[in-house]
Design an enzyme around this catalytic site. Structure first.
Site, PDB file in Angstrom:
ATOM      1  N   SER A   1     -11.252  -1.413  -0.704  1.00 35.40           N
ATOM      2  CA  SER A   1     -10.014  -1.423   0.077  1.00 35.40           C
ATOM      3  C   SER A   1     -10.241  -2.011   1.466  1.00 35.40           C
ATOM      4  CB  SER A   1      -9.457  -0.002   0.213  1.00 35.40           C
ATOM      5  OG  SER A   1      -8.752   0.404  -0.915  1.00 35.40           O
TER       6      SER A   1
ATOM      7  N   ASP B   1       0.855  -1.184   0.000  1.00 34.33           N
ATOM      8  CA  ASP B   1       0.000   0.000   0.000  1.00 34.33           C
ATOM      9  C   ASP B   1       0.893   1.236   0.000  1.00 34.33           C
ATOM     10  OD1 ASP B   1      -2.265   1.863   0.887  1.00 34.33           O
ATOM     11  OD2 ASP B   1      -3.267  -0.083   1.056  1.00 34.33           O
TER      12      ASP B   1
ATOM     13  N   HIS C   1      -3.794   6.029   3.663  1.00 37.80           N
ATOM     14  CA  HIS C   1      -4.482   4.825   3.194  1.00 37.80           C
ATOM     15  C   HIS C   1      -3.887   3.564   3.806  1.00 37.80           C
ATOM     16  CE1 HIS C   1      -6.009   1.786   0.335  1.00 37.80           C
ATOM     17  NE2 HIS C   1      -7.002   2.635   0.138  1.00 37.80           N
TER      18      HIS C   1
END
Length: 386
Positions: A267, A61, A96
């Protein structure tokens, strides 16, 4: 919506969308009440067996903030395969990735860990592998051209450095999305080493439902998203490769620093699935990726008619039921799956006429030859008749 991109001549990666809402307070009453996903997947029942101890989940990520109160002590040193862009502490660094890590392995904080967020496997460890940049990173354009191979490299690096599960809350579901042989081979390498690989199914449910990679590579467990009502989230991509579904709407997660976020997307759904697999691997470390996949699909809740569909895959994950079903299973080694290539990838397959391996049907040729012989004999008879 947050979207981080790495594009090159042969590959395009985008972080599966995450809508970020105003930060929420860390107090348990404000956060735990919003963690509907844990109840939906029966996480607390699974915790009677294991909380993921001894398992390492590689999070491919953006960066992961190892100093967040809910992750402190659980995050291993980061491997940065991008090598530039925002750094630790900067706003465009790890929003994120930190959120996904907390969905997988957040353990809360404070007295009795009563504050903050809990992940699906709160005793698992996180191995951060930075392969993409945040949407607002000023170096994103440079990364598009220089680091297009970071995902494939990250999969292999994680497989070689202690990952028990590889979690990818990312994907390319643009109109130009296509399989990349190098990524496909990296996935097969990880699977061959006994490591399950998870990816987001995509957020193209309102944009054409384009195939998303890496979710569509053979062997990948692709996660679609559902709401708190159990319905398919409207943004969640519908496609043949959907394996299972997981919570993906209004998900509370850790942010950078000591903040918190609430977001949506496939996600967090992929992170939920990765956490569930961490629980299974903790209790049954020798099961193969194929066996774990079957456990997830065979024990899923609300299975669609016929056993699966493109919206939900086999249904909503239930790690508690999967753990129960795993009791008594004997490990079966993972059989290698040859990597596919772009020019023949997921196509309809060869027709009988163009398959060089197919047996040849000699009947029409024999009939034609016989016909020519008879015509020649007739002509000869006509020329030599008295």
């Amino acid at each position: 919506m947050t979207k981080a991109l790495l594009r090159g001549a042969a590959v395009a990666l985008s972080c599966a969308a995450l809508a970020v809402l105003p930060a929420v307070p860390a107090h348990a009453d404000a956060l735990r009440a919003q963690e509907w996903g844990l109840e939906a997947v029966h996480a607390q029942q699974a915790w009677h067996t294991t909380k993921g101890k001894g398992v390492t989940v590689a999070v491919l990520d953006t960066g992961v903030d190892a100093n967040h109160p809910d992750l402190k002590g659980q995050v291993l040193p980061e491997k940065d395969l991008v090598g530039f862009g925002a750094g630790p502490g900067e706003g465009a660094w790890a929003r994120h990735g930190t959120g996904m890590a907390s969905v997988i392995a957040g353990r809360g904080h404070g007295a009795g860990n009563q504050d903050g967020v809990l992940g699906v496997a709160p005793e698992a460890r996180i191995l951060p592998v930075r392969v993409i940049l945040e949407d607002n990173d000023p170096q994103r354009e440079r990364a598009r051209t220089e680091k297009a191979g970071a995902l494939a490299d990250g999969i292999r690096w994680a497989a070689d450095h202690g990952a028990d599960v590889i979690s990818m809350s990312l994907g390319d579901d643009s109109e130009s999305a296509h399989p990349e042989p190098r990524e496909d081979a990296a996935v097969q390498y990880a699977l061959g080493k006994g490591i399950p690989v998870v990816a987001s199914a995509g957020n193209g449910g309102l944009k054409g439902n384009h195939v998303s990679y890496p979710a569509a590579y053979p062997g990948v467990i692709a996660a679609t998203a559902v709401t708190h009502l159990g319905a398919r989230a409207r943004f969640s991509t519908r496609h043949w490769y959907a394996t299972v579904s997981a919570p993906g709407d209004a998900i509370v997660m850790a942010g950078t620093g000591d903040g918190y976020l609430s977001g949506w997307g496939t996600s967090p759904a992929a992170a939920f699935v990765s956490g569930a697999i961490a629980l299974i691997r903790s209790a049954h470390p020798d099961l193969s990726p194929a066996q774990i996949r079957r456990l997830l699909t065979s024990t899923a809740q609300d299975a669609p008619q016929g056993g699966r569909d493109d919206d939900y895959g086999a249904g909503l994950i239930d790690p508690a039921a999967a753990l129960k079903a795993a009791d008594g299973l004997k490990p079966v080694p993972q059989k290698p799956v040859p990597a596919a290539y772009a020019h023949r990838y997921f196509g309809p397959g060869p027709t009988p006429d163009d398959d060089p391996a197919a047996p040849t049907n000699w009947l029409p040729w024999a009939a034609g030859a016989l016909g020519l012989t008879l015509l020649a004999a007739a002509f000869s008879f006509w020329r030599t008749r008295p």
